[in-house]
Design a protein around this motif. Structure first.
Motif, PDB file in Angstrom:
ATOM      1  N   MET A  75       0.813  -1.218   0.000  1.00  0.00           N
ATOM      2  CA  MET A  75       0.000   0.000   0.000  1.00  0.00           C
ATOM      3  C   MET A  75       0.852   1.277   0.000  1.00  0.00           C
ATOM      4  SD  MET A  75      -2.907  -1.299  -0.299  1.00  0.00           S
ATOM      5  CE  MET A  75      -3.924   0.152  -0.159  1.00  0.00           C
ATOM      6  N   THR A  76       2.164   1.151  -0.127  1.00  0.00           N
ATOM      7  CA  THR A  76       3.053   2.321  -0.155  1.00  0.00           C
ATOM      8  C   THR A  76       2.898   3.061  -1.474  1.00  0.00           C
ATOM      9  OG1 THR A  76       4.635   1.200   1.280  1.00  0.00           O
ATOM     10  CG2 THR A  76       5.455   3.070   0.041  1.00  0.00           C
ATOM     11  N   THR A  77       2.762   4.376  -1.382  1.00  0.00           N
ATOM     12  CA  THR A  77       2.624   5.196  -2.590  1.00  0.00           C
ATOM     13  C   THR A  77       3.977   5.746  -3.027  1.00  0.00           C
ATOM     14  OG1 THR A  77       2.284   7.268  -1.389  1.00  0.00           O
ATOM     15  CG2 THR A  77       0.314   5.926  -1.850  1.00  0.00           C
ATOM     16  N   ALA A  78       4.016   6.216  -4.253  1.00  0.00           N
ATOM     17  CA  ALA A  78       5.235   6.853  -4.764  1.00  0.00           C
ATOM     18  C   ALA A  78       5.593   8.059  -3.911  1.00  0.00           C
ATOM     19  CB  ALA A  78       5.038   7.258  -6.221  1.00  0.00           C
ATOM     20  N   ARG A  79       4.593   8.843  -3.525  1.00  0.00           N
ATOM     21  CA  ARG A  79       4.830  10.029  -2.705  1.00  0.00           C
ATOM     22  C   ARG A  79       5.511   9.652  -1.388  1.00  0.00           C
ATOM     23  NH1 ARG A  79       2.422  14.387  -3.837  1.00  0.00           N
ATOM     24  NH2 ARG A  79       0.538  13.380  -4.664  1.00  0.00           N
ATOM     25  N   GLU A  80       5.083   8.544  -0.776  1.00  0.00           N
ATOM     26  CA  GLU A  80       5.676   8.090   0.486  1.00  0.00           C
ATOM     27  C   GLU A  80       7.122   7.643   0.293  1.00  0.00           C
ATOM     28  OE1 GLU A  80       1.727   6.468   2.832  1.00  0.00           O
ATOM     29  OE2 GLU A  80       2.617   5.209   1.272  1.00  0.00           O
ATOM     30  N   VAL A  81       7.378   6.912  -0.781  1.00  0.00           N
ATOM     31  CA  VAL A  81       8.749   6.476  -1.067  1.00  0.00           C
ATOM     32  C   VAL A  81       9.650   7.688  -1.258  1.00  0.00           C
ATOM     33  CG1 VAL A  81      10.243   5.306  -2.746  1.00  0.00           C
ATOM     34  CG2 VAL A  81       8.081   4.244  -2.050  1.00  0.00           C
ATOM     35  N   LEU A  82       9.198   8.657  -2.045  1.00  0.00           N
ATOM     36  CA  LEU A  82      10.000   9.846  -2.311  1.00  0.00           C
ATOM     37  C   LEU A  82      10.242  10.648  -1.041  1.00  0.00           C
ATOM     38  CD1 LEU A  82       8.271  10.753  -5.666  1.00  0.00           C
ATOM     39  CD2 LEU A  82      10.606   9.892  -5.399  1.00  0.00           C
ATOM     40  N   ALA A  83       9.248  10.716  -0.154  1.00  0.00           N
ATOM     41  CA  ALA A  83       9.416  11.428   1.123  1.00  0.00           C
ATOM     42  C   ALA A  83      10.459  10.736   1.989  1.00  0.00           C
ATOM     43  CB  ALA A  83       8.084  11.524   1.855  1.00  0.00           C
ATOM     44  N   MET A  84      10.453   9.393   2.009  1.00  0.00           N
ATOM     45  CA  MET A  84      11.446   8.652   2.799  1.00  0.00           C
ATOM     46  C   MET A  84      12.851   8.869   2.255  1.00  0.00           C
ATOM     47  SD  MET A  84       9.597   5.052   3.735  1.00  0.00           S
ATOM     48  CE  MET A  84       8.107   4.941   2.760  1.00  0.00           C
ATOM     49  N   VAL A  85      12.979   8.892   0.935  1.00  0.00           N
ATOM     50  CA  VAL A  85      14.279   9.137   0.303  1.00  0.00           C
ATOM     51  C   VAL A  85      14.758  10.544   0.653  1.00  0.00           C
ATOM     52  CG1 VAL A  85      15.421   9.475  -1.928  1.00  0.00           C
ATOM     53  CG2 VAL A  85      13.955   7.482  -1.568  1.00  0.00           C
ATOM     54  N   ALA A  86      13.880  11.528   0.520  1.00  0.00           N
ATOM     55  CA  ALA A  86      14.244  12.909   0.822  1.00  0.00           C
ATOM     56  C   ALA A  86      14.676  13.053   2.277  1.00  0.00           C
ATOM     57  CB  ALA A  86      13.075  13.837   0.510  1.00  0.00           C
ATOM     58  N   LYS A  87      13.953  12.414   3.182  1.00  0.00           N
ATOM     59  CA  LYS A  87      14.290  12.502   4.602  1.00  0.00           C
ATOM     60  C   LYS A  87      15.631  11.824   4.894  1.00  0.00           C
ATOM     61  CE  LYS A  87      12.618  11.464   9.216  1.00  0.00           C
ATOM     62  NZ  LYS A  87      11.593  10.837  10.041  1.00  0.00           N
ATOM     63  N   ALA A  88      15.860  10.657   4.309  1.00  0.00           N
ATOM     64  CA  ALA A  88      17.085   9.895   4.574  1.00  0.00           C
ATOM     65  C   ALA A  88      18.338  10.666   4.159  1.00  0.00           C
ATOM     66  CB  ALA A  88      17.036   8.546   3.863  1.00  0.00           C
ATOM     67  N   TRP A  89      18.265  11.427   3.060  1.00  0.00           N
ATOM     68  CA  TRP A  89      19.438  12.145   2.560  1.00  0.00           C
ATOM     69  C   TRP A  89      19.341  13.648   2.736  1.00  0.00           C
ATOM     70  CZ3 TRP A  89      18.359   7.386   0.395  1.00  0.00           C
ATOM     71  CH2 TRP A  89      19.429   6.491   0.382  1.00  0.00           C
ATOM     72  N   GLY A  90      18.294  14.128   3.400  1.00  0.00           N
ATOM     73  CA  GLY A  90      18.162  15.564   3.618  1.00  0.00           C
ATOM     74  C   GLY A  90      17.983  16.348   2.333  1.00  0.00           C
ATOM     75  N   ILE A  91      17.232  15.790   1.393  1.00  0.00           N
ATOM     76  CA  ILE A  91      17.033  16.443   0.096  1.00  0.00           C
ATOM     77  C   ILE A  91      15.872  17.435   0.201  1.00  0.00           C
ATOM     78  CG2 ILE A  91      16.386  16.064  -2.317  1.00  0.00           C
ATOM     79  CD1 ILE A  91      17.675  13.253  -2.019  1.00  0.00           C
ATOM     80  N   ASP A  92      16.100  18.647  -0.226  1.00  0.00           N
ATOM     81  CA  ASP A  92      15.074  19.683  -0.261  1.00  0.00           C
ATOM     82  C   ASP A  92      14.231  19.463  -1.518  1.00  0.00           C
ATOM     83  OD1 ASP A  92      13.539  21.972  -0.434  1.00  0.00           O
ATOM     84  OD2 ASP A  92      15.238  23.353  -0.285  1.00  0.00           O
TER      85      ASP A  92
END
Length: 90
Positions: free
Chosen positions: A23-40
């Motif tokens: 049930m994971t969405t693309a938006r959730e995956v991208l948010a986790m990636v951004a958080k993990a690497w501190g991407i703005d």
């Protein structure tokens, strides 16, 4: 010496393991990636997730609230694609 432009493709790579949830969405995956690497994410233009079915050699682009599905890392592989907004360097 030319005063033209030199195109440069910017690529960053990494690996992130997240909990397997169909049930994971693309938006959730991208948010986790951004958080993990501190991407703005304000620097990113239309991010998406690509799911590669390695058995059939087919790719699916998943955006926004669309489900990524079950990505096991064996047959299926997910890639977060974060196209950077154009920046001007004077």
């Amino acid at each position: 010496m030319s005063k033209g432009h030199m195109p440069v493709v910017v690529t960053m790579s990494g690996r992130l393991n997240i909990a397997l949830d169909e049930m994971t969405t693309a938006r959730e995956v991208l948010a986790m990636v951004a958080k993990a690497w501190g991407i703005d994410l304000s620097l990113v233009d239309k991010p998406f997730v690509v799911v590669h079915d390695q058995g059939l050699n087919k790719y699916s682009a998943i955006e926004g609230d669309n489900l990524v599905g079950t990505v096991d890392g064996d047959r299926f592989l997910a890639r977060a694609v974060l196209p950077l907004k154009p920046m001007r360097i004077e």
